[in-house]
Design a protein around this motif. Structure first.
Motif, PDB file in Angstrom:
ATOM      1  N   GLY A 110       0.797  -1.207   0.000  1.00 10.19           N
ATOM      2  CA  GLY A 110       0.000   0.000   0.000  1.00 10.19           C
ATOM      3  C   GLY A 110       0.838   1.268   0.000  1.00 10.19           C
ATOM      4  N   PHE A 111       1.950   1.251   0.749  1.00 10.09           N
ATOM      5  CA  PHE A 111       2.804   2.430   0.791  1.00 10.09           C
ATOM      6  C   PHE A 111       3.785   2.475  -0.384  1.00 10.09           C
ATOM      7  N   ALA A 112       4.319   1.333  -0.794  1.00  9.73           N
ATOM      8  CA  ALA A 112       5.376   1.304  -1.811  1.00  9.73           C
ATOM      9  C   ALA A 112       4.894   1.762  -3.177  1.00  9.73           C
ATOM     10  N   VAL A 113       3.700   1.362  -3.572  1.00  5.24           N
ATOM     11  CA  VAL A 113       3.244   1.673  -4.937  1.00  5.24           C
ATOM     12  C   VAL A 113       2.822   3.130  -5.100  1.00  5.24           C
ATOM     13  N   GLN A 114       2.796   3.893  -4.006  1.00  3.26           N
ATOM     14  CA  GLN A 114       2.430   5.304  -4.111  1.00  3.26           C
ATOM     15  C   GLN A 114       3.592   6.177  -4.576  1.00  3.26           C
ATOM     16  N   ASP A 115       4.790   5.592  -4.633  1.00  7.80           N
ATOM     17  CA  ASP A 115       5.971   6.358  -5.025  1.00  7.80           C
ATOM     18  C   ASP A 115       6.673   5.639  -6.179  1.00  7.80           C
ATOM     19  N   VAL A 116       6.661   6.230  -7.366  1.00 10.52           N
ATOM     20  CA  VAL A 116       7.274   5.579  -8.530  1.00 10.52           C
ATOM     21  C   VAL A 116       8.788   5.475  -8.396  1.00 10.52           C
ATOM     22  N   ASN A 117       9.371   6.151  -7.394  1.00  5.19           N
ATOM     23  CA  ASN A 117      10.810   6.055  -7.158  1.00  5.19           C
ATOM     24  C   ASN A 117      11.168   4.886  -6.237  1.00  5.19           C
ATOM     25  N   THR A 118      10.143   4.155  -5.780  1.00  2.00           N
ATOM     26  CA  THR A 118      10.421   2.955  -4.970  1.00  2.00           C
ATOM     27  C   THR A 118      11.300   2.012  -5.779  1.00  2.00           C
ATOM     28  N   SER A 119      12.383   1.557  -5.171  1.00  5.55           N
ATOM     29  CA  SER A 119      13.345   0.731  -5.904  1.00  5.55           C
ATOM     30  C   SER A 119      12.767  -0.642  -6.222  1.00  5.55           C
ATOM     31  N   TYR A 120      13.306  -1.243  -7.260  1.00  2.00           N
ATOM     32  CA  TYR A 120      12.880  -2.597  -7.633  1.00  2.00           C
ATOM     33  C   TYR A 120      13.205  -3.587  -6.520  1.00  2.00           C
ATOM     34  N   GLU A 121      14.303  -3.353  -5.806  1.00  2.00           N
ATOM     35  CA  GLU A 121      14.692  -4.244  -4.704  1.00  2.00           C
ATOM     36  C   GLU A 121      13.626  -4.260  -3.605  1.00  2.00           C
ATOM     37  N   VAL A 122      13.034  -3.099  -3.331  1.00  2.00           N
ATOM     38  CA  VAL A 122      11.960  -3.050  -2.329  1.00  2.00           C
ATOM     39  C   VAL A 122      10.750  -3.829  -2.818  1.00  2.00           C
ATOM     40  N   MET A 123      10.445  -3.705  -4.099  1.00  2.00           N
ATOM     41  CA  MET A 123       9.325  -4.456  -4.668  1.00  2.00           C
ATOM     42  C   MET A 123       9.575  -5.960  -4.579  1.00  2.00           C
ATOM     43  N   VAL A 124      10.811  -6.366  -4.828  1.00  2.00           N
ATOM     44  CA  VAL A 124      11.160  -7.778  -4.704  1.00  2.00           C
ATOM     45  C   VAL A 124      10.964  -8.251  -3.267  1.00  2.00           C
ATOM     46  N   LEU A 125      11.385  -7.443  -2.302  1.00  2.00           N
ATOM     47  CA  LEU A 125      11.208  -7.796  -0.895  1.00  2.00           C
ATOM     48  C   LEU A 125       9.731  -7.964  -0.553  1.00  2.00           C
ATOM     49  N   LEU A 126       8.893  -7.051  -1.033  1.00  2.80           N
ATOM     50  CA  LEU A 126       7.459  -7.146  -0.764  1.00  2.80           C
ATOM     51  C   LEU A 126       6.843  -8.365  -1.443  1.00  2.80           C
ATOM     52  N   ALA A 127       7.323  -8.680  -2.652  1.00  2.50           N
ATOM     53  CA  ALA A 127       6.837  -9.883  -3.327  1.00  2.50           C
ATOM     54  C   ALA A 127       7.189 -11.125  -2.518  1.00  2.50           C
ATOM     55  N   LEU A 128       8.400 -11.141  -1.956  1.00  9.10           N
ATOM     56  CA  LEU A 128       8.808 -12.277  -1.122  1.00  9.10           C
ATOM     57  C   LEU A 128       7.973 -12.352   0.155  1.00  9.10           C
TER      58      LEU A 128
END
Length: 455
Positions: A110-128
């Motif tokens: 919910g918080f990560a997708v609000q910022d297009v500058n969120t790194s891909y690594e953070v997205m990977v962590l959330l996916a995990l």
């Protein structure tokens, strides 16, 4: 109501009629919504990845396939550990705590997708972290297996898993709706502009938060721990010496692995092969069909035998893949989307039936095996039933872990096949070969006349 039940024997008809049935039913119907939410969180990336480019994230197609596949990889691995958790910690405690853990990925997305500058690594962590939802299935199924007698395990496990699996369809139906509106008002954050209008992609995570909290509290105060289900990891590790544990892992990879893998890869497969079609308009249908057909598989197996249903189900799944291949575009030309959709719906239905039938086989196999090894004395046979229940619960969880790897391999197989050949056909032909191996194992070990372990 005591949170811990000291004596529990569902095979005792008088105990079952007096109080056992009501206790088991209550635990089942508190387990189901918790498992539904777990599946929703586990599969939320299958919808989120399709919308990330729409709100400004610049990820490659391969990166998007990885984000769709990683929750399944993590969830499958966690299931190995979750398989043994209930006898160690107790079903009530573990259900409540593992459900509450889903708040981490739900809030994080919910918080990560609000910022297009969120790194891909953070997205990977959330996916995990979404893999936490996948892990819950192993412990949930192991827990419910302890509550029901042999004659009703197919029904109970089918209902728990089948209605739990609805979380996959639910997330693919609900998320496309809630991301188009400011459901939480100012608390939910601002929308992101897109070609289709403003999108509140954060709602893909936030929408589950209140339901997760409510379900965790309900499990803590409404479910039970069973004292007789207590066992250490060492007690349960005996399953690694059992041949039928490994055979059923292979078969469950063919049924549940297909269901969860097809669910995870379906939206992106539609988008890549039929680019003119709105993938999210149809993606939720397959998981819905698969989830609803799972209780049917358990019920049919209670009536006809799990091995017989499983064998013919693999035959149908192989034919279903051939039908999908027939309707796919070739070299980017032709193709029949409605034929493709109908063929895939059939494939999802057969995968769901197979999920129910294979899980009906496991308790019967291990009860038969332990009773064969027991002596003639009543005490030895009573102990055999207890040992069989513990082993079957561990195998239910562990085989679900192996099966869940299908959620990783199927989307990645599509991506690899498309990268190497330009289409998913190579992956689909490999699935047919795998189903043939499942047919052979089921027939030889379980379903043929004079099979060594009929079930």
């Amino acid at each position: 109501m005591a949170s811990v039940i000291a004596h529990w024997n569902p095979e005792d008809a008088s105990l079952w009629d007096r109080s056992g049935h009501s206790v088991a039913t209550r635990n089942l119907w508190l387990s189901i919504p918790a498992l539904t939410l777990a599946f929703a969180v586990w599969m939320v990336w299958s919808v989120v990845v399709v919308n990330l480019p729409n709100v400004g994230f610049k990820y490659s197609t391969n990166q998007l396939f990885w984000l769709a596949a990683l929750p399944a990889l993590c969830g499958a691995t966690l299931r190995i550990f979750y398989s043994f958790a209930v006898p160690i910690f107790g079903g009530r405690r573990w259900t409540a705590l593992s459900t509450a853990s889903l708040l981490l990925p739900a809030l994080g997305i919910g918080f990560a997708v609000q910022d297009v500058n969120t790194s891909y690594e953070v997205m990977v962590l959330l996916a995990l972290l979404c893999g936490l939802g996948g892990g819950n299935f192993a412990s949930s199924m192991a827990n419910i297996s302890f509550f029901y007698p042999k004659a009703q395990k197919g029904y109970a496990l089918g209902m728990n898993a089948g209605l739990g699996n609805l979380g996959v369809s639910l997330v693919q139906f609900v998320v496309p709706l809630v991301i188009t509106a400011g459901v939480f008002g100012a608390l939910g954050g601002e929308p992101a502009p897109s070609a289709k209008g403003p999108l509140w992609l954060q709602n893909a995570g936030f929408i589950w938060v209140p339901f997760i909290a409510l379900s965790a509290v309900a499990a803590w105060f409404g479910m039970n721990d069973l004292a007789e289900a207590k066992a250490s990891f060492a007690d349960q590790a005996v399953i690694f010496k059992r041949k039928h544990n490994w055979l059923m892992c292979w078969l469950y990879l063919g049924t549940f692995g297909s269901f969860i893998g097809y669910s995870a890869g379906f939206p992106l497969l539609i988008k890549s092969q039929f680019p003119g079609v709105n993938a999210l308009q149809y993606a939720w249908l397959g998981p819905l069909v698969g989830a609803l057909s799972r209780p049917l598989g358990g019920w049919l197996s209670d009536k006809l035998g799990g091995a017989r249903v499983t064998f013919w189900n693999f035959v149908a799944m192989a034919l279903g893949v051939l039908a999908v291949l027939h309707f796919l575009p070739q070299a980017g030309q032709g193709g029949d989307f409605m034929g493709f959709l109908v063929a895939f719906m059939a494939l999802f239905a057969f995968a769901g039936v197979g999920n129910g039938s294979t899980f009906r086989m496991i308790p019967v196999i291990f009860l038969t095996e332990r009773q064969r090894a027991a002596g003639p004395s009543p005490l030895a046979r009573e102990q055999a039933v207890k040992d069989a229940n513990k082993e079957a619960a561990a195998v239910l969880g562990f085989s679900s872990a192996i099966g869940a790897y299908g959620g990783f391999f199927i989307p990645k197989s599509y991506g690899t096949s498309i990268a190497l050949t330009g289409g998913p056909d190579g992956a689909l032909y490999a699935f047919i070969v795998f189903y043939l191996s499942c047919m052979a194992i089921t027939w030889w070990c379980y379903s043929r006349k004079n099979a060594p372990m009929p079930c």
